[in-house]
Design a protein around this motif. Structure first.
Motif, mmCIF file in Angstrom:
data_model
loop_
_atom_site.group_PDB
_atom_site.id
_atom_site.type_symbol
_atom_site.label_atom_id
_atom_site.label_comp_id
_atom_site.label_asym_id
_atom_site.label_seq_id
_atom_site.Cartn_x
_atom_site.Cartn_y
_atom_site.Cartn_z
ATOM 1 N N ASP A 13 0.838 -1.207 0.000
ATOM 2 C CA ASP A 13 0.000 0.000 0.000
ATOM 3 C C ASP A 13 0.869 1.252 0.000
ATOM 4 N N ALA A 14 1.945 1.229 0.796
ATOM 5 C CA ALA A 14 2.851 2.384 0.842
ATOM 6 C C ALA A 14 3.515 2.615 -0.508
ATOM 7 N N GLU A 19 4.908 6.351 -0.905
ATOM 8 C CA GLU A 19 5.459 6.699 0.404
ATOM 9 C C GLU A 19 6.635 5.772 0.710
ATOM 10 N N THR A 20 7.695 5.925 -0.061
ATOM 11 C CA THR A 20 8.853 5.043 0.026
ATOM 12 C C THR A 20 10.143 5.840 -0.122
ATOM 13 N N TYR A 21 11.241 5.231 0.301
ATOM 14 C CA TYR A 21 12.544 5.844 0.063
ATOM 15 C C TYR A 21 13.561 4.748 -0.201
ATOM 16 N N ALA A 22 14.717 5.138 -0.713
ATOM 17 C CA ALA A 22 15.767 4.186 -1.071
ATOM 18 C C ALA A 22 17.088 4.650 -0.478
ATOM 19 N N VAL A 29 16.893 5.355 8.673
ATOM 20 C CA VAL A 29 15.445 5.548 8.802
ATOM 21 C C VAL A 29 15.150 7.018 8.536
ATOM 22 N N VAL A 30 14.287 7.283 7.567
ATOM 23 C CA VAL A 30 14.015 8.656 7.139
ATOM 24 C C VAL A 30 12.517 8.922 7.159
ATOM 25 N N ARG A 31 12.131 10.065 7.706
ATOM 26 C CA ARG A 31 10.738 10.548 7.663
ATOM 27 C C ARG A 31 10.734 11.923 7.001
ATOM 28 N N PHE A 32 9.726 12.179 6.159
ATOM 29 C CA PHE A 32 9.669 13.438 5.411
ATOM 30 C C PHE A 32 8.215 13.809 5.187
ATOM 31 N N PHE A 33 7.819 14.996 5.669
ATOM 32 C CA PHE A 33 6.445 15.472 5.573
ATOM 33 C C PHE A 33 6.438 16.932 5.124
ATOM 34 N N ALA A 34 5.320 17.353 4.532
ATOM 35 C CA ALA A 34 5.128 18.759 4.150
ATOM 36 C C ALA A 34 3.771 19.229 4.650
ATOM 37 N N VAL A 57 1.282 16.037 4.760
ATOM 38 C CA VAL A 57 1.325 14.856 3.891
ATOM 39 C C VAL A 57 2.727 14.267 3.958
ATOM 40 N N PRO A 58 2.858 12.936 3.836
ATOM 41 C CA PRO A 58 4.175 12.298 3.868
ATOM 42 C C PRO A 58 4.814 12.282 2.496
ATOM 43 N N MET A 59 6.047 11.779 2.436
ATOM 44 C CA MET A 59 6.730 11.600 1.156
ATOM 45 C C MET A 59 5.831 10.844 0.191
ATOM 46 N N GLY A 60 5.840 11.264 -1.061
ATOM 47 C CA GLY A 60 4.946 10.694 -2.058
ATOM 48 C C GLY A 60 3.634 11.439 -2.180
#
Length: 211
Positions: A13-14, A19-22, A29-34, A57-60
């Motif tokens: 679902d993510a 809502e993913t990172y590489a 561990v990374v978190r990113f929101f706007a 909202v999160p990444m993506g």
């Protein structure tokens, strides 16, 4: 990556939500929101992840309908790989299209380790280098185990479509070439890099200027 679960279904679902990172290898561990409503102290909330989902909202994700006079704000946090190198810095990379249709990109250093300050050209000095090339080792005596901040785009123009993603950079560590030199006991051409700064990249967050 998901808000509540780490099941197989939740992970897929993510991925569908982007809502993913590489990473280039390390398990950072990374978190990113706007959001339009982040406050500087939101990063200090004990439940800041749930808080960030509620306010932004999160990444993506996507944002639009910019409130008058408000810049876009980002909450970002990064933790080192428990078995890896410390963190050098966190950058936010912005791309946008101006009124003439021309594309642009800019990299912002938003939070970093140590007592460094950007120079007169806005460039952040290097974090340093503890790599012992001969023995293919390094020391975690520089850098940080975690970096977090709330950052506002100083160049935000609500009339311009834009995207933003986070790049997390580790301190220098031995590159595979240094490990090979040590293991096989031979010297490579010094034109080949012997160190590397591993990194992580998040999915972008898109801003749409359309009403």
């Amino acid at each position: 990556m998901t808000k509540q679960k780490l099941s197989r279904a939740a992970i897929f679902d993510a991925m569908m939500r982007r809502e993913t990172y590489a990473t280039t290898g390390p398990r950072m561990v990374v978190r990113f929101f706007a959001s339009w409503d982040f406050a500087p102290d939101d990063i200090d909330q004990p439940n800041f992840v749930a808080h960030a989902y509620d306010k932004g909202v999160p990444m993506g994700g996507e944002l639009s309908h910019a409130p008058s006079g408000k810049p876009i704000g980002f909450l970002v946090t990064a933790q080192k790989d428990p078995e890896g190198a410390n963190l050098d810095r966190v950058q936010i990379v912005k791309g946008w299209i101006d009124a003439s249709g021309k594309t642009h990109e800019k990299v912002y250093d938003v939070v970093w380790s140590g007592q460094r300050s950007p120079n007169e050209n806005g460039k952040l000095p290097p974090v340093g280098n503890t790599v012992d090339i001969e023995n293919a080792t390094w020391r975690n005596s520089i850098g940080a185990t975690q970096l977090s901040t709330v950052w506002y785009d100083p160049d935000f123009d609500p009339r311009e479509d834009a995207f933003y993603y986070t790049r997390v950079i580790e301190i220098p560590t031995p590159r595979w070439t240094a490990y090979d030199e040590k293991y096989f006991n031979y010297k490579l051409d010094r034109l080949m890099p012997a160190t590397v700064q591993e990194r992580a990249y998040t999915s972008p967050i898109w801003y749409s200027a359309k009403p």
